[in-house]
Design a protein around this motif. Sequence first.
Motif, mmCIF file in Angstrom:
data_model
loop_
_atom_site.group_PDB
_atom_site.id
_atom_site.type_symbol
_atom_site.label_atom_id
_atom_site.label_comp_id
_atom_site.label_asym_id
_atom_site.label_seq_id
_atom_site.Cartn_x
_atom_site.Cartn_y
_atom_site.Cartn_z
ATOM 1 N N ASP A 61 27.710 11.707 -6.374
ATOM 2 C CA ASP A 61 27.922 12.435 -5.128
ATOM 3 C C ASP A 61 27.931 13.937 -5.391
ATOM 4 N N LEU A 62 27.434 14.671 -4.417
ATOM 5 C CA LEU A 62 27.467 16.123 -4.474
ATOM 6 C C LEU A 62 28.174 16.593 -3.217
ATOM 7 N N SER A 63 29.398 17.081 -3.335
ATOM 8 C CA SER A 63 30.173 17.394 -2.147
ATOM 9 C C SER A 63 31.049 18.616 -2.351
ATOM 10 N N SER A 64 31.288 19.318 -1.228
ATOM 11 C CA SER A 64 32.253 20.423 -1.145
ATOM 12 C C SER A 64 31.908 21.579 -2.079
ATOM 13 N N ASN A 65 30.626 21.933 -2.135
ATOM 14 C CA ASN A 65 30.179 23.063 -2.946
ATOM 15 C C ASN A 65 29.676 24.200 -2.067
ATOM 16 N N ASN A 66 29.768 25.437 -2.574
ATOM 17 C CA ASN A 66 29.111 26.590 -1.989
ATOM 18 C C ASN A 66 27.887 26.909 -2.838
ATOM 19 N N ILE A 67 26.711 26.832 -2.247
ATOM 20 C CA ILE A 67 25.455 27.005 -2.976
ATOM 21 C C ILE A 67 24.703 28.139 -2.301
ATOM 22 N N TYR A 68 24.520 29.262 -3.009
ATOM 23 C CA TYR A 68 24.016 30.444 -2.329
ATOM 24 C C TYR A 68 23.175 31.331 -3.239
ATOM 25 N N GLN A 69 22.319 32.122 -2.613
ATOM 26 C CA GLN A 69 21.457 33.079 -3.303
ATOM 27 C C GLN A 69 22.199 34.399 -3.465
ATOM 28 N N THR A 70 22.117 34.987 -4.664
ATOM 29 C CA THR A 70 22.854 36.218 -4.938
ATOM 30 C C THR A 70 21.967 37.372 -5.399
ATOM 31 N N GLN A 71 20.661 37.142 -5.525
ATOM 32 C CA GLN A 71 19.774 38.221 -5.965
ATOM 33 C C GLN A 71 18.370 37.988 -5.433
ATOM 34 N N ALA A 72 17.542 39.028 -5.486
ATOM 35 C CA ALA A 72 16.172 38.923 -4.992
ATOM 36 C C ALA A 72 15.415 37.838 -5.743
ATOM 37 N N ARG A 73 14.534 37.138 -5.028
ATOM 38 C CA ARG A 73 13.791 36.039 -5.633
ATOM 39 C C ARG A 73 12.415 35.941 -4.994
ATOM 40 N N SER A 74 11.388 35.712 -5.836
ATOM 41 C CA SER A 74 10.016 35.617 -5.342
ATOM 42 C C SER A 74 9.380 34.268 -5.665
ATOM 43 N N THR A 75 10.175 33.322 -6.142
ATOM 44 C CA THR A 75 9.689 31.960 -6.393
ATOM 45 C C THR A 75 10.508 30.980 -5.571
ATOM 46 N N THR A 76 9.966 29.786 -5.366
ATOM 47 C CA THR A 76 10.582 28.781 -4.506
ATOM 48 C C THR A 76 12.047 28.541 -4.865
ATOM 49 N N LEU A 77 12.880 28.468 -3.846
ATOM 50 C CA LEU A 77 14.315 28.256 -4.041
ATOM 51 C C LEU A 77 14.735 26.978 -3.334
ATOM 52 N N ILE A 78 15.343 26.051 -4.081
ATOM 53 C CA ILE A 78 15.869 24.791 -3.540
ATOM 54 C C ILE A 78 17.345 24.700 -3.910
ATOM 55 N N GLY A 79 18.190 24.528 -2.914
ATOM 56 C CA GLY A 79 19.622 24.458 -3.189
ATOM 57 C C GLY A 79 20.010 23.197 -3.936
ATOM 58 N N VAL A 80 19.598 22.034 -3.431
ATOM 59 C CA VAL A 80 19.848 20.742 -4.074
ATOM 60 C C VAL A 80 18.543 19.968 -4.087
ATOM 61 N N SER A 81 18.142 19.500 -5.267
ATOM 62 C CA SER A 81 16.919 18.701 -5.400
ATOM 63 C C SER A 81 17.251 17.386 -6.090
#
Length: 207
Positions: free
Chosen positions: A1-21
């Motif tokens: 299980d994956l629960s009760s997390n904060n998943i966030y971007q903190t810097q510039a990015r130019s490639t694909t971003l997936i929070g949970v895969s």
Amino acid sequence: DLSSNNIYQTQARSTTLIGVSIAAGSNHTVSSNNFYQTTGTLTAAYTAISITGSGNNQSITNNSIGGTNSSRTGTALTVDASSTNLTGIALTVGTTTATKVDSNYISNVAQINVTSGTVFGINISGGNVNVGSIYKNTFGGAAISGISSDTIRSNYDNGIIANGSTGIVKIQNNIISNVAYYRNGGDRTCGIYVTGAGTDTIQNNIV
């Protein structure tokens, strides 16, 4: 299980971003997580939750996607690029036991300066899925929540709930509102968008 997390971007990015895969297996639960963007420009495709691999009985519930903090307020979670998608939940799952998607809130997201990308709240590419059959999902929803930032801005095509599956898909009890579309005519803006030749039940949604 994956629960009760904060998943966030903190810097510039130019490639694909997936929070949970999640790319294999069945019976996964992704619940009560917050996905947002604190700082930094994203000039590539974004997906908060991606589940592929054709597994069964996946559960995606009570997640919050958007904004600059866990309450989805502040500046919008933004994709700023010429040809990119912004997706809340992407699913390619199995057909033995349906995957359920309930009580998720996707809002305060924006796609800008895009010429060929798409905004998806939920994008179903394959499998049996129940979207909101037990508890509603909310997309945008400022008129209901009273939070002015609970909006979705699309700069090109959108399908807030998009279904391309050939399986059995139920889309019920969901709320889609406060979706703003900024572009010339001829592109697509759509609350519920079905392209798959499956067995679909679509009822009791508010768009």
